[in-house]
Design a protein around this motif. Structure first.
Motif, short mmCIF file in Angstrom:
data_model
loop_
_atom_site.label_atom_id
_atom_site.label_comp_id
_atom_site.label_asym_id
_atom_site.label_seq_id
_atom_site.Cartn_x
_atom_site.Cartn_y
_atom_site.Cartn_z
N LEU A 367 34.68 45.44 45.02
CA LEU A 367 34.32 43.30 44.74
C LEU A 367 36.16 42.88 45.34
N LEU A 368 35.35 41.45 45.60
CA LEU A 368 36.36 40.90 46.38
C LEU A 368 37.72 40.53 44.72
N HIS A 369 38.92 41.04 44.45
CA HIS A 369 39.76 40.37 43.19
C HIS A 369 39.19 39.33 43.56
N PRO A 370 39.43 38.89 41.53
CA PRO A 370 39.18 37.40 41.60
C PRO A 370 40.13 36.38 41.90
N LYS A 371 40.89 37.35 41.72
CA LYS A 371 42.85 36.72 41.54
C LYS A 371 43.52 36.36 42.73
N GLU A 372 43.70 37.82 42.67
CA GLU A 372 44.12 38.40 44.08
C GLU A 372 43.98 38.00 45.35
N TYR A 373 42.61 37.89 45.98
CA TYR A 373 41.18 37.95 46.98
C TYR A 373 41.45 39.07 48.05
N TYR A 374 41.78 40.47 47.10
CA TYR A 374 41.68 41.59 48.60
C TYR A 374 40.40 42.22 47.99
N LEU A 375 39.47 42.88 49.03
CA LEU A 375 38.81 43.98 48.56
C LEU A 375 39.21 45.09 47.86
N GLY A 376 38.51 44.91 47.17
CA GLY A 376 39.34 46.16 45.50
C GLY A 376 38.21 47.01 45.23
N GLN A 377 38.90 47.84 44.25
CA GLN A 377 37.59 49.07 44.02
C GLN A 377 38.39 49.15 42.07
N TYR A 378 37.27 48.63 41.43
CA TYR A 378 37.45 49.02 40.21
C TYR A 378 37.25 49.81 39.70
N HIS A 379 37.97 50.39 38.80
CA HIS A 379 37.13 52.18 38.70
C HIS A 379 36.92 52.08 37.30
N LEU A 380 35.46 51.89 36.43
CA LEU A 380 35.25 51.74 35.55
C LEU A 380 36.07 52.93 34.62
N GLY A 381 36.43 53.74 34.53
CA GLY A 381 36.93 54.58 33.43
C GLY A 381 38.37 54.83 33.14
N SER A 382 39.33 54.46 33.92
CA SER A 382 40.41 53.76 34.25
C SER A 382 41.46 51.99 32.91
N ILE A 383 39.94 51.45 34.65
CA ILE A 383 39.56 50.37 33.87
C ILE A 383 41.43 49.95 34.56
N THR A 384 41.24 50.05 36.30
CA THR A 384 42.53 49.60 37.28
C THR A 384 41.57 49.29 38.64
N TRP A 385 43.00 48.19 39.01
CA TRP A 385 41.88 48.36 39.74
C TRP A 385 42.92 48.41 41.07
#
Length: 443
Positions: A367-385
């Motif tokens: 999804l779009l990063h809510p603050k930096e506004y780039y198309l990113g992927q948030y990994h659920l296991g490591s809770i990292t963008w």
């Protein structure tokens, strides 16, 4: 020596002929053994193949005439038999100013698999006189330009189900609504579900997001009928197994309620007057306590179950995913694994296998990063963008060309862009552009 050479060559030639004959007989024997499989066994294998993917089944039937004659042909049954629905296939937005079925594409429309990333194309000339409203189970919900008739199309078999004109929806609107609502309000379909009765009658229900109502019609009806109750203006509904699911949350700090909307069971449920329909009201099936999940909310289908997506705070960049089945049982624990899939999140959510593209990370949310506004992927296991695709920022500059398949998939999540296909998703500010020489919703 010269006399012996012809005999040696002859012997060698005879060996080659014998080897070739033996090889051919072995090949024919192998082919005949496969072709001589019993009809019931071929049919059973065919159903197993179909459970995996429709196009695998089509290829299976193309192996030989015996296999083709021993299995059921999808054509003519593509809509009415749910086994033949192309569930994991999605129409590909082409970009480059080319809407689906454009003349430069020679009336072809491309589709891709959400499971494998495979691409196929189908020639659909009717796109020159139809616009796309939605997709459900891989079927396309279309509207014919000349009379607004709604049609449910199987893109690979060509089977079509006819439904009443969309213009009949206006009979359920008040005089004031007639004046203030333009035609685009009738085309904002955010979820579609349908059921095939034992008598072959198809009943379709659509959620009209801008109207905040649900409409229903069957193949034997003359008009669409609107529900007497409303759906939320804030959170988009989702279809799943013939039903529509929606969310309600009165305030940002309220509990999140999830409702199930079922199709009418018989004609009495469709009864009404003045274009209205007394559909069964939404049924509350789950409540997520306040504070467990924050806006924005999304519903998703993933591996035959419903997931609920949100944040752990209004201004947080951390994404949380819950199973609806767990919320129903009051087990409010976020998941860290979603079967190796990635959830592409925008207006609608697509579950995509990590096999589709080498840069898609499994168990992530794209999804779009809510603050930096780039198309990113948030990994659920490591809770990292992390950036996805080429890491390009989606802003007013648009998406570079050529671009990754990931941007095409993400465009599918934004209906107003996907159903035109002429441009890829470019963030909050979407430019208007003509399709078929008209400013319109849908290709």
């Amino acid at each position: 020596m010269n006399r012996k050479r012809p005999s040696a060559l002859a012997a060698c030639s005879r060996k080659r002929r014998h080897a070739a004959t033996d090889g051919a007989s072995t090949l024919q024997s192998d082919e005949s053994s496969w072709a001589s499989l019993h009809d019931d066994l071929v049919r059973l294998i065919g159903w197993r193949v179909l459970a995996s993917d429709l196009l695998d089944y089509v290829r299976f039937r193309a192996v030989c005439p015996h296999w083709r004659s021993s299995t059921v042909c999808p054509r003519g049954r593509g809509v009415l038999d749910p086994r033949f629905h192309p569930r994991r296939w999605m129409m590909l937005p082409e970009g480059h100013g080319l809407h689906p079925g454009h003349d430069k594409l020679r009336k072809y429309v491309r589709f891709f698999s959400l499971s494998t990333g495979a691409l196929v194309r189908a020639r659909l000339p009717l796109f020159s006189s139809h616009c796309i409203l939605d997709s459900v189970d891989g079927l396309l919900l279309l509207q014919r330009d000349q009379d607004t008739a709604v049609r449910l199309l199987h893109p690979f078999t060509g089977d079509i189900v006819e439904l009443p004109p969309l213009a009949t929806l206006r009979t359920g609107l008040s005089p004031i609504q007639h004046q203030i609502l333009n035609w685009s309000f009738h085309r904002t379909v955010s979820a579609t579900s349908f059921r095939v009765g034992a008598d072959g009658v198809v009943t379709v229900m659509i959620a009209l997001f801008n109207l905040a109502r649900v409409a229903c019609a069957s193949t034997i009806d003359q008009q669409w009928k609107l529900s007497t109750w409303s759906i939320s203006h804030l959170w988009r509904p989702m279809s799943f197994r013939g039903k529509i699911y929606m969310m309600r949350c009165p305030t940002f700090y309220s509990e999140l309620q999830i409702f199930e909307i079922d199709l009418p069971q018989d004609e009495e449920d469709m009864a009404g007057s003045g274009g209205l329909c007394f559909l069964p009201e939404p049924k509350l099936i789950a409540t997520c306590p306040a504070g467990k999940l924050q806006v924005p909310y999304h519903l998703a289908e993933c591996d035959s179950e419903i997931l609920v997506i949100g944040r752990n705070g209004r201004h947080s960049s951390h994404v949380l995913v819950y199973r609806l089945a767990d919320i129903i049982l009051d087990r409010i624990v976020p998941v860290t694994s979603i079967g190796g899939n990635a959830l592409f999140v925008e207006e609608r959510v697509l579950s995509v296998s990590s096999r589709v593209h080498p840069t898609i990370v499994g168990d992530s949310v794209v999804l779009l990063h809510p603050k930096e506004y780039y198309l990113g992927q948030y990994h659920l296991g490591s809770i990292t963008w992390m950036p996805t695709a080429d890491g390009c920022v989606i802003d007013n500059g648009g998406v570079p060309s050529p671009c990754s398949l990931i941007y095409h998939i993400f465009t599918c999540c934004h209906r107003a862009t996907w159903n035109k296909g002429a441009l890829l998703y470019q963030g909050e500010l979407q430019p208007d552009w003509k399709v078929k020489k008209k400013w319109r919703q849908g290709a």
